[in-house]
Design an enzyme around this catalytic site. Structure first.
Site, PDB file in Angstrom:
ATOM      1  N   CYS A 161     -29.241  -2.878  71.626  1.00 19.35           N
ATOM      2  CA  CYS A 161     -30.176  -2.733  70.509  1.00 19.35           C
ATOM      3  C   CYS A 161     -31.509  -2.137  70.910  1.00 19.35           C
ATOM      4  CB  CYS A 161     -30.379  -4.078  69.830  1.00 19.35           C
ATOM      5  SG  CYS A 161     -28.851  -4.774  69.147  1.00 19.35           S
ATOM      6  N   GLY A 217     -19.036  -6.343  66.675  1.00 21.19           N
ATOM      7  CA  GLY A 217     -17.965  -6.791  67.551  1.00 21.19           C
ATOM      8  C   GLY A 217     -17.811  -5.860  68.731  1.00 21.19           C
TER       9      GLY A 217
END
Length: 392
Positions: free
Chosen positions: A82, A118
């Protein structure tokens, strides 16, 4: 580093829900062209490019940038979870400040799928194995909710226990953020929410993390031109924003002692300390902040990691309204990840875009008046934290 690094131009497209987006290369091209136009330069003047994304095959950066031009420059693809967007910005700034190039391009993009995040590689060790193992040892089991809600939910529970805080602070952050988003045409969610709505939405990690405390996946792109001071002068760029300081940190061997550190509290402190030292400024000088609020507990924890308040004082900061307009510092005037969504590779670059708009007085109805110093925080588990100081 001897050269000043200047953000000379920025651009972004509005983020969209998965399935309602254009393809990643189209979004990226649009963002890049906006940044080039903002800087007033041609793509031929860019000497290096850094493309951040995590969902896609190798060399997606080339696919996207070849739509803008094929100029034989180095294109470096960046995948750092991220924090990918701000990691790409970190690399571009190093290249410019170190005198390797005079002009670099950063573009972040992501084309995401609906639903919780995921793994794409279930036939090999996961980089999250250590995190989930340590969470289990600390008494915070990773459940079917998935690693991200569990890990950040556990970080929030750890904070509440340590400081005997009321869980409604997580809800109040969500309410504040959505109120900010009402004035941002780039935000995906602009409808205000009440504290009751946030606190009574479905629980995704027991006992206090609810659905409206979590950011949604989105698709989007953002871009920034980073150049030297001499380059800016030669090209008549007089609206540039200086990257005054920047720090990047990963986990330390003593990061595993608490759930808060496992979600980046310690990394944030280390990266912030470097950024403040380089800039010759501290948190007291900051007017506007864009921080990584993938879950509202992380925003609460990050207030203290960045030094926006003292240890254990986040509740007071929130309850006194010192994290919004009229308070000491405005945090996430864009609406943050909670309202714009989180197209992972684009997120860090989009934070840069938002802050540059504020420092240049271009943020329209959400403008933080008199903003001259801005702070950016972008976090990726696995892990990396990047903290950047901007000034005009």
């Amino acid at each position: 580093m001897s050269e000043k690094a200047i953000v000379a131009g920025v651009g972004m497209v509005k983020f969209a829900k998965p399935g309602q987006n254009e393809d990643y290369d189209v979004m990226a091209e649009k963002a890049v062209r906006l940044a080039l136009k903002d800087a007033g330069i041609e793509y031929s003047e860019v000497q290096q490019a850094y493309a951040s994304y995590i969902y896609g095959d190798s060399t997606c950066g080339q696919k996207a940038l070849y739509r803008v031009g094929e100029t034989a420059i180095p294109i470096i693809n960046v995948n750092n979870n991220c924090s990918s967007g701000s990691t790409a910005l970190f690399l571009a700034r190093q290249a410019v400040a170190g005198g390797m190039v005079e002009c670099a391009l950063v573009v972040g993009f992501e084309q995401m799928r609906p639903g919780a995040l995921g793994t794409s590689w279930d036939d090999r060790p996961s980089p999250f194995e250590d995190f989930t193992g340590h969470m289990n040892k600390l008494g915070y089991p990773v459940t079917q909710a998935g690693p991200a809600p569990c890990v950040f939910g556990a970080g929030g529970m750890d904070y509440l226990k340590k400081y005997d805080a009321n869980p409604d602070i997580f809800g109040k952050v969500a309410v504040k953020t959505r109120n900010h988003a009402m004035k941002n045409p780039y935000a995906l969610f602009t409808k205000p929410m009440t504290l009751e709505e946030v606190m009574t939405s479905p629980v995704i990690y027991e006992p206090h993390l609810t659905r409206f405390m979590a950011c949604p996946p989105t698709c989007g792109a953002a871009a920034a031109i980073v150049c030297s001071e001499d380059f800016a002068k030669r090209h008549g760029i007089n609206h540039g924003v200086e990257i005054a300081g920047q720090g990047m940190a990963t986990d330390h061997s003593d990061s595993w002692d608490s759930a808060m550190n496992l979600v980046g509290a310690q990394m944030t402190r280390r990266a912030a300390a470097v950024a403040y030292e380089q800039a010759g400024m501290g948190p007291e000088d900051v007017n506007v902040v864009e921080l990584h609020d993938c879950f509202t507990p992380n925003e609460v924890i990050t207030y203290e990691g960045l030094g926006l308040c003292g240890e254990g004082e986040a509740s007071k900061l929130i309850n006194d309204g010192d994290n919004t307009y009229g308070g000491r510092v405005v945090v996430n005037p864009s609406g943050g990840l909670m309202s714009k969504g989180h197209p992972i590779g684009a997120t860090g670059v989009a934070q840069c875009v938002e802050l540059c708009w504020h420092l240049r007085g271009m943020a329209e109805d959400r403008q933080v008046e008199g903003a001259r110093v801005a702070l950016q925080h972008n976090l990726g588990l696995g892990g990396a934290a990047v903290v950047t100081m901007y000034k005009i």
